[in-house]
Design an enzyme around this catalytic site. Structure first.
Site, PDB file in Angstrom:
ATOM      1  N   ASP A  33       0.816  -1.221   0.000  1.00 32.47           N
ATOM      2  CA  ASP A  33       0.000   0.000   0.000  1.00 32.47           C
ATOM      3  C   ASP A  33       0.855   1.279   0.000  1.00 32.47           C
ATOM      4  OD1 ASP A  33      -2.455   1.330   0.008  1.00 32.47           O
ATOM      5  OD2 ASP A  33      -2.443   1.544   2.191  1.00 32.47           O
ATOM      6  N   ASN A  81     -11.038  -2.959  -4.841  1.00 33.10           N
ATOM      7  CA  ASN A  81     -10.296  -2.071  -5.736  1.00 33.10           C
ATOM      8  C   ASN A  81     -10.999  -1.864  -7.092  1.00 33.10           C
ATOM      9  OD1 ASN A  81      -7.051  -3.129  -4.467  1.00 33.10           O
ATOM     10  ND2 ASN A  81      -8.197  -1.271  -3.999  1.00 33.10           N
TER      11      ASN A  81
END
Ligand code: IPE
Ligand code: IPE
Ligand code: MG
Length: 255
Positions: A33, A81
């Site tokens: 991330d 996502n």
């Protein structure tokens, strides 16, 4: 980094970290991330962050294999996502085939076995084909097991497992009393992969974002501030140092 770890890296040949006093976690899982923030800070598009994240991926895989980590699991694309703009989704889903095109030969040479966690069916054909080829070409390898979580969500993984268990039960192949934690584990995408010992999320957020919920029951967590594109060998070594300071009690007490 400690002197002992530096020494180990300098001499790598055949020396195991445990001999230097450090326990190497068997399974390390990473939520990759911070790519977007990394790019924004540099005035670059988010895609540049994702691309730089691919270099971090390469560095981290090499370091993990050198350290003798048995299982490395990387969260690449979550079921959530898909909510991002189409151009970003398309870009992200191009990365697995791009990465494998350049890196599969080295991974094969390193005896790495590649796995995928998640529903590959919903992915674009080029992603599925690259994944299928990597799976097939490394199936016989006996070194580090490298799993990519792509279109992965832990809750849907658990729902899928429950459905399978009910199906088996209704078909009379599984009696109710025989359903155990192990049964559930065998129907998860991670079947055959031990639970993660250490879960790392670079980028500074301190949440799981639907990653390995069942499997992380007793994982140790580490949330460094460094964004994923800057992550590398040094950070993995730091993670192992942090891990070695943890006291894993599993609910018991030390007498
Ligand atoms: C991780 O970086 C990549 C994926 C989630 C696929 P992000 O794109 O989430 O980066 P940030 O969190 O916005 O910085
Ligand atoms: C988690 O990161 C998913 C991956 C890294 C693949 P996100 O950036 O999507 O998670 P949130 O939105 O911060 O929870
Ligand atoms: Mg993010």
């Amino acid at each position: 980094m400690t002197h002992r770890l530096r020494k180990f890296l300098g001499t790598r040949s055949g020396q195991s970290l445990s001999r230097t006093g450090h326990t190497i976690p068997r399974h390390v899982a990473i939520i990759m991330d911070g790519n977007g923030r990394w790019a924004r800070r540099r005035g670059l598009p988010r895609s540049a962050g994702h691309y730089a994240g691919m270099q971090a991926l390469r560095r981290t895989i090499r370091a993990a294999a050198d350290l003798g980590i048995g299982f490395l699991t990387l969260y690449a694309f979550s079921t959530e996502n898909w909510h991002r703009p189409k151009e970003e989704v398309d870009f992200l889903l191009r990365l697995p085939s791009e990465f494998l095109k350049t890196d599969l030969p080295e991974l094969k040479m390193r005896n790495v076995r590649i796995c995928f966690l998640g529903s590959l069916d919903e992915l674009p054909a080029h992603t599925r084909e690259a994944a299928g080829a990597a799976l097939a070409e490394t199936a016989g390898n006996t070194g580090m097991v490298l799993s990519f979580a792509v279109n992965y969500g832990s809750r849907s993984e658990i729902v899928r497992a429950v459905r399978e268990v009910v199906r088996e039960s209704l078909a009379g192949r599984l009696v109710l009393e025989a359903i155990s934690e192990k049964t559930i584990s065998t129907y998860l995408f991670t079947a055959g992969i031990p639970d993660p010992d250490l879960l790392i999320r670079p980028g500074g957020e301190q949440r799981l974002s639907n990653f390995l919920l069942w499997q992380s029951a007793y994982a140790e967590f580490w949330f460094p501030r460094v964004c994923w594109p800057d992550f590398g060998r040094e950070h993995l070594l730091e993670a192992i140092e942090v891990y070695n300071k943890r006291d894993r009690r599993y609910g018991g007490i030390k007498l």
